[in-house]
Design a protein around this motif. Sequence first.
Motif, PDB file in Angstrom:
ATOM      1  N   ALA A 216      41.195  50.382  50.134  1.00 31.97           N
ATOM      2  CA  ALA A 216      42.493  49.946  49.616  1.00 31.97           C
ATOM      3  C   ALA A 216      42.911  48.620  50.236  1.00 31.97           C
ATOM      4  N   MET A 217      42.647  48.443  51.536  1.00 31.80           N
ATOM      5  CA  MET A 217      43.020  47.207  52.219  1.00 31.80           C
ATOM      6  C   MET A 217      42.237  46.027  51.668  1.00 31.80           C
ATOM      7  N   ALA A 218      40.939  46.220  51.414  1.00 31.41           N
ATOM      8  CA  ALA A 218      40.124  45.130  50.868  1.00 31.41           C
ATOM      9  C   ALA A 218      40.665  44.687  49.519  1.00 31.41           C
ATOM     10  N   GLY A 219      41.068  45.647  48.689  1.00 30.97           N
ATOM     11  CA  GLY A 219      41.640  45.289  47.405  1.00 30.97           C
ATOM     12  C   GLY A 219      43.005  44.669  47.522  1.00 30.97           C
ATOM     13  N   THR A 220      43.766  45.082  48.541  1.00 27.59           N
ATOM     14  CA  THR A 220      45.104  44.532  48.728  1.00 27.59           C
ATOM     15  C   THR A 220      45.064  43.031  48.970  1.00 27.59           C
ATOM     16  N   VAL A 221      44.003  42.556  49.598  1.00 29.12           N
ATOM     17  CA  VAL A 221      43.866  41.116  49.806  1.00 29.12           C
ATOM     18  C   VAL A 221      43.843  40.392  48.463  1.00 29.12           C
ATOM     19  N   VAL A 222      43.194  40.984  47.455  1.00 28.22           N
ATOM     20  CA  VAL A 222      43.187  40.393  46.115  1.00 28.22           C
ATOM     21  C   VAL A 222      44.599  40.343  45.554  1.00 28.22           C
ATOM     22  N   MET A 223      45.362  41.431  45.730  1.00 25.60           N
ATOM     23  CA  MET A 223      46.746  41.451  45.257  1.00 25.60           C
ATOM     24  C   MET A 223      47.584  40.381  45.950  1.00 25.60           C
ATOM     25  N   VAL A 226      47.067  37.002  44.421  1.00 29.82           N
ATOM     26  CA  VAL A 226      47.858  36.877  43.200  1.00 29.82           C
ATOM     27  C   VAL A 226      49.332  36.659  43.537  1.00 29.82           C
ATOM     28  N   ALA A 227      49.849  37.433  44.506  1.00 26.77           N
ATOM     29  CA  ALA A 227      51.251  37.291  44.889  1.00 26.77           C
ATOM     30  C   ALA A 227      51.523  35.907  45.474  1.00 26.77           C
ATOM     31  N   GLY A 228      50.585  35.393  46.270  1.00 28.36           N
ATOM     32  CA  GLY A 228      50.757  34.065  46.844  1.00 28.36           C
ATOM     33  C   GLY A 228      50.806  32.988  45.770  1.00 28.36           C
ATOM     34  N   LEU A 229      49.961  33.124  44.734  1.00 27.71           N
ATOM     35  CA  LEU A 229      49.977  32.154  43.639  1.00 27.71           C
ATOM     36  C   LEU A 229      51.281  32.232  42.855  1.00 27.71           C
ATOM     37  N   THR A 250      54.963  41.761  33.331  1.00 27.49           N
ATOM     38  CA  THR A 250      53.562  41.806  32.900  1.00 27.49           C
ATOM     39  C   THR A 250      52.635  42.112  34.075  1.00 27.49           C
ATOM     40  N   VAL A 251      52.884  41.452  35.207  1.00 29.21           N
ATOM     41  CA  VAL A 251      52.054  41.697  36.393  1.00 29.21           C
ATOM     42  C   VAL A 251      52.228  43.132  36.883  1.00 29.21           C
ATOM     43  N   LEU A 252      53.482  43.617  36.921  1.00 25.70           N
ATOM     44  CA  LEU A 252      53.745  44.988  37.349  1.00 25.70           C
ATOM     45  C   LEU A 252      53.049  45.989  36.440  1.00 25.70           C
ATOM     46  N   THR A 253      53.190  45.803  35.132  1.00 26.97           N
ATOM     47  CA  THR A 253      52.546  46.710  34.175  1.00 26.97           C
ATOM     48  C   THR A 253      51.031  46.665  34.317  1.00 26.97           C
ATOM     49  N   GLY A 254      50.506  45.466  34.528  1.00 31.15           N
ATOM     50  CA  GLY A 254      49.055  45.332  34.684  1.00 31.15           C
ATOM     51  C   GLY A 254      48.525  46.074  35.893  1.00 31.15           C
ATOM     52  N   TRP A 255      49.200  45.922  37.055  1.00 34.28           N
ATOM     53  CA  TRP A 255      48.754  46.613  38.265  1.00 34.28           C
ATOM     54  C   TRP A 255      48.873  48.125  38.108  1.00 34.28           C
ATOM     55  N   LEU A 256      50.001  48.618  37.573  1.00 34.96           N
ATOM     56  CA  LEU A 256      50.188  50.060  37.412  1.00 34.96           C
ATOM     57  C   LEU A 256      49.153  50.647  36.456  1.00 34.96           C
ATOM     58  N   THR A 257      48.876  49.936  35.368  1.00 28.75           N
ATOM     59  CA  THR A 257      47.867  50.407  34.422  1.00 28.75           C
ATOM     60  C   THR A 257      46.491  50.430  35.057  1.00 28.75           C
ATOM     61  N   TYR A 258      46.176  49.373  35.796  1.00 26.08           N
ATOM     62  CA  TYR A 258      44.868  49.274  36.435  1.00 26.08           C
ATOM     63  C   TYR A 258      44.639  50.388  37.447  1.00 26.08           C
TER      64      TYR A 258
END
Length: 270
Positions: A216-223, A226-229, A250-258
Amino acid sequence: MNAPAEPLLVNASRFRAAHEVNWQRLDGIVTRIERRGIGALTEDDLLMLPLLYRSALSSLSVARETSLDRALVTYLEALCTRAYFQIYGVPTSFWTQLKDFFARGWPRAVRGLWRETLASFLLTVIAAVAGFLIVMHDPTLYYSIMPDSMANGRDPSASAQSLRDTLYNSRHQEDGLAVFATALFTHNAQIAIFSFPGRAARTDFAFTVGRQASVAMAGTVVMLIVAGLLEGIGRQTVQVDWERYAIGLTVLTGWLTYFYMPRSRHVAVS
């Protein structure tokens, strides 16, 4: 009272001397597989690999039961784990593992932490509401909650126009976009990394959730990238309210769906 300690040390030394050759050979075989693949082994090595693995498991069992040497037990545990994955694991390429991480591994780890995610969300909401009510009751308490270094003039004494300028005024912002995005990502990434247990005193806890938390932490870096951008560039360049809301939803819906959409069960060996 200390007399029995000497025979134990002698037995430990004899135990290591009697089996160390096999451990070293197993270590060498596993290392060659890890570095160059199964094709690097000779026919004799292939035949000896399962035998050496079972011998190492037997040695590990004896070492645990007799408490010979903690360092020796740790070594044998690591050796047996490496050998297990080489014998029973399914070899996969880096790209296959990366695909499986994004397709199943990361979402599965996040879903497994749904209780922690919900607790974090509730704590955030409670803290925001509490802070709002406290400042509404006594605006001077704002300075106890928010230090001047972070407020940068955005306090109860600021005018509505000055607060709006911090959100919409694009003058002198372009030069600092990259710096802001980098600083935000670095700060959030450090928080995410240090939020997970890693000290030896938490060995039992880390054993049960460490793998899930690390994925989960490794993936959080990807998030966080995105948040930094979004914070460092998107929020500074998009000046229309409805566009900002649309991007955020859109970003919220995308993350929740994913993370939480149903997926077909698939057993993958990493």
